[in-house]
Design an enzyme around this catalytic site. Structure first.
Site, PDB file in Angstrom:
ATOM      1  N   HIS A 275      -3.832  -1.387  67.551  1.00  0.00           N
ATOM      2  CA  HIS A 275      -3.329  -1.547  66.178  1.00  0.00           C
ATOM      3  C   HIS A 275      -3.556  -0.250  65.411  1.00  0.00           C
ATOM      4  CE1 HIS A 275      -1.910  -4.033  62.864  1.00  0.00           C
ATOM      5  NE2 HIS A 275      -2.815  -3.438  62.093  1.00  0.00           N
TER       6      HIS A 275
ATOM      7  N   ASP B  69      -2.278  -4.415  71.021  1.00  0.00           N
ATOM      8  CA  ASP B  69      -2.611  -4.745  69.636  1.00  0.00           C
ATOM      9  C   ASP B  69      -3.283  -6.114  69.582  1.00  0.00           C
ATOM     10  OD1 ASP B  69      -2.697  -5.296  66.890  1.00  0.00           O
ATOM     11  OD2 ASP B  69      -0.821  -4.239  66.503  1.00  0.00           O
TER      12      ASP B  69
ATOM     13  N   SER C  83       1.332  -2.129  59.664  1.00  0.00           N
ATOM     14  CA  SER C  83       0.570  -3.351  59.417  1.00  0.00           C
ATOM     15  C   SER C  83       0.957  -3.985  58.078  1.00  0.00           C
ATOM     16  CB  SER C  83      -0.932  -3.028  59.487  1.00  0.00           C
ATOM     17  OG  SER C  83      -1.698  -4.192  59.524  1.00  0.00           O
TER      18      SER C  83
END
Length: 342
Positions: free
Chosen positions: A168, A129, A43
């Site tokens: 995610h 995600d 991320s």
């Protein structure tokens, strides 16, 4: 007698980190192999990894990006970061970002892109995600594909692994019920060992499997001692370093800098990322030390989720060689023994 001194120093290092939770110390000197150095991140850590690679390609020619977008995506604007670079609305303009990257390299704001000629890029992102849209991660793949078409860069290896069903998070080898969720500590029990895949793509296949548990030492070190020119890099006071046993005894060792994601620093999730992400097990197999820098949350500048700076909260030059967090990382790898000339 030199070999005796080397072994003794290695044994002292191992003994000294046995109670790592009770001590914070300077980074140790390792015998680093500069041909086996890479960055990886999840991320905001993925954005940080691509920034490190583009800014310092002579140090980090290889990178693994998990749920991240292309270099320079936010352009120093938080609103763009939250929309284009997370939701993909609108999608990142890859051609424009490639142009910026080339211009910065030509002006010396970043390193020569030709240093990526023998590098490797592995991009991993999940189809479920909902935080960083798949179209954003695909834009990162297109960015590197475009770079590969530049003169002298055809040898850059780019792998886009984007068809796995996870949310995610960073997938780990164990199975569970959180693979399709994005919940703390953002290590999805997906039955897929992302750390192992990252090592294979960055350092090549291994004939050996990783053990169930890491056998080296996880130590804590003083991050403030590495501030570039004494300037606050907006990081936590303490970082982590994993040292495989063979690296501690003076044998040549690779290095992976692993950047956690937002809300995944030690203050938020404890030592879950630095112990349980799977990197340390594979570090033993590949003889690669793992540097785990740690951010800190703040409201001035605005960074309440302890993200790495990929939109400009640390300054306008955050994703160039003048970026304070990038310079901090260079100081850290230099302290570990990596030759740095720039």
């Amino acid at each position: 007698m030199r070999w005796i001194k080397t072994v003794c120093l290695g044994l002292m290092l191992i003994a000294g980190v046995a109670h790592a939770d009770d001590a914070v110390r300077p980074l140790p000197k390792l015998k680093l192999d500069s041909s086996r150095v890479a960055v990886a991140g999840l991320s905001s850590g993925a954005y940080m990894a691509t920034q490190m690679q583009i800014a310092y390609p002579e140090l980090f020619p290889s990178a693994a990006l998990v749920a991240g977008g292309p270099y320079g995506c936010a352009g120093g604007k938080l609103q763009v970061a939250l929309s284009t670079c997370m939701k993909g609305a609108p999608a990142p303009d890859v051609a424009a970002l490639v142009t910026v990257a080339k211009q910065r390299a030509a002006s010396g704001q970043t390193g020569p892109l030709t240093d990526l000629a023998h590098g490797r890029v592995y991009m991993l992102h999940g189809t479920e995600d909902a935080l960083v849209a798949p179209v954003v991660a695909e834009a990162a793949a297109h960015f590197y594909d475009a770079l590969r078409s530049e003169p002298g860069l055809s040898g850059l290896q780019v792998t886009d692994d984007g068809q796995r069903a996870f949310a995610h998070n960073l997938p780990i080898a164990a199975s569970g019920d959180d693979c399709g969720k994005s919940v703390s500590p953002y290590l999805g029990h997906c039955g897929f060992d992302a750390a192992g895949a990252i090592f294979e793509h960055l350092f090549g296949p291994s004939a050996h499997a990783a053990a169930a548990d890491a056998r080296g030492q996880l130590i804590r070190f003083d991050q403030d001692a590495l501030r570039p020119g004494g300037v606050d890099a907006l990081l936590a006071t303490t970082g982590y370093l994993y040292v495989p046993a063979e690296c501690a005894t003076g044998k040549p060792c690779g290095l992976l800098v692993a950047f956690h994601g937002c809300k995944q620093n030690v203050d938020a999730v404890g030592e879950a990322f630095v112990r349980d992400a799977g990197f340390n097990r594979w570090a033993d197999v590949y003889h690669v030390a793992i540097l785990y820098p740690q951010t800190r949350a703040s409201f001035a500048p605005l960074n309440p989720q302890a993200c790495w700076d990929w939109w400009g909260y640390s300054g306008a030059n955050y994703d160039t060689r003048q970026g304070v967090q990038l310079r901090w990382v260079v100081n850290a790898v230099k302290a570990l023994g990596l030759p740095v000339v720039h």
